[in-house]
Design an enzyme around this catalytic site. Sequence first.
Site: not given
Length: 79
Positions: A16-18, A43
């Site tokens: 998931r981000c980042p 994502d």
Amino acid sequence: MSEISVTQTLNTLGLRCPEPVMLVRKNIRHLNDGEILLIIADDPATTRDIPSFCQFMDHTLLQSEVEKPPFKYWVKRGK
């Protein structure tokens, strides 16, 4: 679009981000200009982050498949 010759594939499924963009940045710096990185991600933030990364870092987003996960992005290092 014709078949794209991929130099390296980066699997970011489950991240998931980042993290996906951080890994793209880390991996693309090891490629030569003109080489292609295929990114596979799930994502939803990558649909925004990968194109922005390419524009900001002067790489070329050749093609993307973002209709449904897993998303795929073909990024050429450099312009």
